[in-house]
Design a protein around this motif. Structure first.
Motif, PDB file in Angstrom:
ATOM      1  N   GLU A  48       7.524  -1.939  11.719  1.00 36.92           N
ATOM      2  CA  GLU A  48       8.701  -1.930  12.604  1.00 36.92           C
ATOM      3  C   GLU A  48       8.514  -2.946  13.723  1.00 36.92           C
ATOM      4  N   ARG A  49       7.325  -2.960  14.306  1.00 34.23           N
ATOM      5  CA  ARG A  49       7.087  -3.862  15.448  1.00 34.23           C
ATOM      6  C   ARG A  49       7.078  -5.325  14.991  1.00 34.23           C
ATOM      7  N   LEU A  50       6.440  -5.578  13.870  1.00 31.11           N
ATOM      8  CA  LEU A  50       6.389  -6.964  13.375  1.00 31.11           C
ATOM      9  C   LEU A  50       7.802  -7.472  13.091  1.00 31.11           C
ATOM     10  N   ASN A  51       8.617  -6.609  12.497  1.00 31.41           N
ATOM     11  CA  ASN A  51       9.983  -7.009  12.157  1.00 31.41           C
ATOM     12  C   ASN A  51      10.754  -7.410  13.412  1.00 31.41           C
ATOM     13  N   ARG A  52      10.523  -6.659  14.482  1.00 32.90           N
ATOM     14  CA  ARG A  52      11.197  -6.964  15.754  1.00 32.90           C
ATOM     15  C   ARG A  52      10.591  -8.227  16.377  1.00 32.90           C
ATOM     16  N   PHE A 107       9.391   1.143   3.549  1.00 31.98           N
ATOM     17  CA  PHE A 107       8.877   2.312   4.282  1.00 31.98           C
ATOM     18  C   PHE A 107       9.962   3.357   4.529  1.00 31.98           C
ATOM     19  N   GLY A 108      11.216   3.028   4.294  1.00 31.00           N
ATOM     20  CA  GLY A 108      12.294   3.980   4.562  1.00 31.00           C
ATOM     21  C   GLY A 108      12.324   4.331   6.047  1.00 31.00           C
ATOM     22  N   GLY A 109      12.535   5.615   6.358  1.00 31.71           N
ATOM     23  CA  GLY A 109      12.643   6.053   7.760  1.00 31.71           C
ATOM     24  C   GLY A 109      11.402   5.725   8.560  1.00 31.71           C
ATOM     25  N   ARG A 110      10.258   5.780   7.914  1.00 33.18           N
ATOM     26  CA  ARG A 110       9.005   5.465   8.631  1.00 33.18           C
ATOM     27  C   ARG A 110       8.962   3.996   9.072  1.00 33.18           C
ATOM     28  N   GLY A 111       9.705   3.175   8.377  1.00 34.17           N
ATOM     29  CA  GLY A 111       9.747   1.754   8.740  1.00 34.17           C
ATOM     30  C   GLY A 111      10.543   1.501  10.008  1.00 34.17           C
ATOM     31  N   TYR A 112      11.227   2.567  10.477  1.00 32.95           N
ATOM     32  CA  TYR A 112      12.060   2.436  11.672  1.00 32.95           C
ATOM     33  C   TYR A 112      11.378   3.055  12.880  1.00 32.95           C
ATOM     34  N   MET A 113      10.135   3.524  12.670  1.00 32.61           N
ATOM     35  CA  MET A 113       9.399   4.164  13.776  1.00 32.61           C
ATOM     36  C   MET A 113       8.527   3.132  14.487  1.00 32.61           C
ATOM     37  N   ARG A 114       8.601   3.155  15.806  1.00 30.39           N
ATOM     38  CA  ARG A 114       7.868   2.136  16.573  1.00 30.39           C
ATOM     39  C   ARG A 114       6.360   2.237  16.410  1.00 30.39           C
ATOM     40  N   GLU A 115       5.888   3.421  15.989  1.00 33.84           N
ATOM     41  CA  GLU A 115       4.441   3.548  15.806  1.00 33.84           C
ATOM     42  C   GLU A 115       3.974   2.840  14.528  1.00 33.84           C
ATOM     43  N   ASP A 146       0.838  -1.200   0.000  1.00 28.80           N
ATOM     44  CA  ASP A 146       0.000   0.000   0.000  1.00 28.80           C
ATOM     45  C   ASP A 146       0.881   1.262   0.000  1.00 28.80           C
ATOM     46  N   TRP A 147       1.924   1.232   0.836  1.00 29.22           N
ATOM     47  CA  TRP A 147       2.824   2.394   0.921  1.00 29.22           C
ATOM     48  C   TRP A 147       3.541   2.623  -0.416  1.00 29.22           C
ATOM     49  N   ALA A 148       3.912   1.553  -1.061  1.00 29.46           N
ATOM     50  CA  ALA A 148       4.632   1.673  -2.339  1.00 29.46           C
ATOM     51  C   ALA A 148       3.748   2.319  -3.412  1.00 29.46           C
ATOM     52  N   ASN A 149       2.429   2.178  -3.263  1.00 28.24           N
ATOM     53  CA  ASN A 149       1.505   2.842  -4.197  1.00 28.24           C
ATOM     54  C   ASN A 149       1.383   4.323  -3.891  1.00 28.24           C
TER      55      ASN A 149
END
Ligand SMILES: Cc1cc2nc3c(=O)[nH]c(=O)nc-3n(C[C@H](O)[C@H](O)[C@H](O)COP(=O)(O)OP(=O)(O)OC[C@H]3O[C@@H](n4cnc5c(N)ncnc54)[C@H](O)[C@@H]3O)c2cc1C
Length: 394
Positions: free
Chosen positions: A350-354, A338-346, A260-263
């Protein structure tokens, strides 16, 4: 050959999707930002699990469960696995070996656990015994018709929430007598030593327990003296299938969010999915998820067909290994998209990756799954993994 999901199973799937999205997802940020949920929220979640009919999905209706097939449980766990903070654990799965309990144990432990009135944790791992359970030192010494347990257990998931512990101990220190005991949490001599923090914010804790002269009656033995490892084997199959399904769900949610983000995200004049680097990442994610889903559904179905236990054991290792590593790869790509947004805990990605990192460690590390798979190859040949299940013709 029919690969359609039967209507009754679809109903479970839709109910679980609705439950995850409306009951679990809204708790995600509170859990992430506070590191835990309030007592009130946890109690509400327990009530919602009962209200939505997910209490004891992995046990038969005779003992108070919902009697779901392995395939139905897989569909449910996939949907629940989309929630971050391991909120899927809010839906309890009373430990599988409890079904081997005596009538009294079933009434005292299993039935109330299915109904959500009691909760267990499982204590096998020790400071010196992780992958190698032969190194377990916790001992249950016989004293008349009672046993006295001494030892230390680590990483006891839900140990802070449980009111009884299923503990793995050696009778009189004898390695040939690994045995499971049901120990009430309030038994004198049983205490929590430490509650360490972990990479993920899990809905419950993973405390360390000390057993110091914990005295229990012989009625607390589950499944018989020396049956500890045997009982945990069957249990591993279900636990590994559950982990695989949770990983699948986590990967799918991350994939959908990234797609969705890539769109929507425009850089250099076009949505980023028009950059082939991003498009190829999405393509690889699609392939990974499709392969994992095909494998996991197949093995769940095979368990319901009651095919040979040894084959199932080997294949459960395959799906646990594949799904947990697949989720790691897919979610890492989702973060990148997601770039930088992919590193935000919100951001759920990011949470799933962790969250999925631990799936390569618990219930047997990736290396141990490879040891099991390699061992089965050596013992039974390649067919155990390459053959397709056939009905008996004779
Ligand atoms: C969050 C969390 C929750 C947990 N919950 C529970 C629980 O509820 N109950 C419970 O009993 N346990 C629980 N565990 C423990 C978990 O099952 C163990 O961490 C796991 O089995 C690995 O054991 P270990 O950590 O001692 O690692 P070790 O066994 O010391 O392994 C260290 C490394 O060596 C590798 N290794 C070990 N042996 C081999 C081999 N033969 N070949 C190749 N490589 C090998 C491992 O793969 C790993 O990479 C939990 C762990 C975590 C992190």
């Amino acid at each position: 050959m029919d690969l359609l999901i039967p209507p009754a199973d679809q109903t479970w799937q839709e109910r679980a999707k609705n439950f995850a999205e409306t009951i679990l997802f809204p708790q995600e940020l509170e859990l992430e930002l506070n590191g835990s949920l309030s007592r009130e929220t946890k109690d509400n979640l327990r009530a919602e699990v009962i209200k939505h009919g997910f209490a004891g999905i992995n046990h038969s209706t005779e003992v108070g469960g919902k009697g779901c097939t392995q395939f139905q449980q897989t569909l449910i766990n996939e949907e629940l696995g989309k929630a971050t903070g391991a909120l899927w654990a809010a839906v309890w799965h009373p430990a599988v070996p409890l079904k081997h309990g005596t009538k009294k144990q079933i009434e005292e432990y299993l039935r109330p656990s299915c109904e959500g009135k009691r909760r267990a944790c499982v204590a096998i791992t020790e400071p010196d015994a992780g992958s190698d359970t032969n190194l377990i030192k916790t001992t249950a010494r016989r004293r008349g018709d009672r046993y006295v347990i001494d030892g230390e257990k680590w990483f006891v998931t839900s140990g802070d929430e449980a009111d009884y512990i299923i503990v793995h101990a050696l009778i009189d220190g004898d390695i040939s007598k690994p045995t499971l005991f049901l120990v009430d949490r309030k038994t004198p001599g049983l205490s929590i030593k430490r509650e360490p923090k972990f990479t993920h914010n899990y809905i419950f804790g993973h405390p360390e327990f000390v057993f110091q002269g914990v005295e229990v009656s012989e009625e607390c033995i589950l499944g018989g003296v020396g049956m500890g490892l045997e009982l945990t084997k069957d249990w591993f199959v279900e636990a590994r299938l559950q982990i695989a399904a949770n990983c699948l769900g986590a990967a799918i949610r991350g994939f959908e969010l990234a797609n969705d983000w890539a769109n929507r995200r425009v850089q250099f004049g076009v949505p980023i999915r028009r950059h082939q680097a991003i498009d190829f990442m999405l393509a690889d994610m699609a392939v990974e998820i499709m392969a994992a889903k095909s494998m996991i559904y197949r093995v769940a179905w095979e368990i319901d067909q009651k095919i040979d236990r040894k084959i199932i054991h080997a294949r459960a290792s395959v799906i646990k290994l594949h799904a947990s590593e697949m989720a790691g790869r897919v979610l890492d790509k989702a973060v990148q998209i997601f770039g930088g947004r992919g590193y935000m805990r919100e951001n759920a990605v990011e949470r799933l990756n962790r969250d999925v990192r631990v799936d390569r460690i618990w219930e047997g590390t990736s290396e141990i799954q490879r040891v099991i798979i390699g061992g089965q190859l050596a013992k039974r040949g390649t067919g155990i993994f390459t053959d397709w299940h056939r009905p008996q013709t004779k």
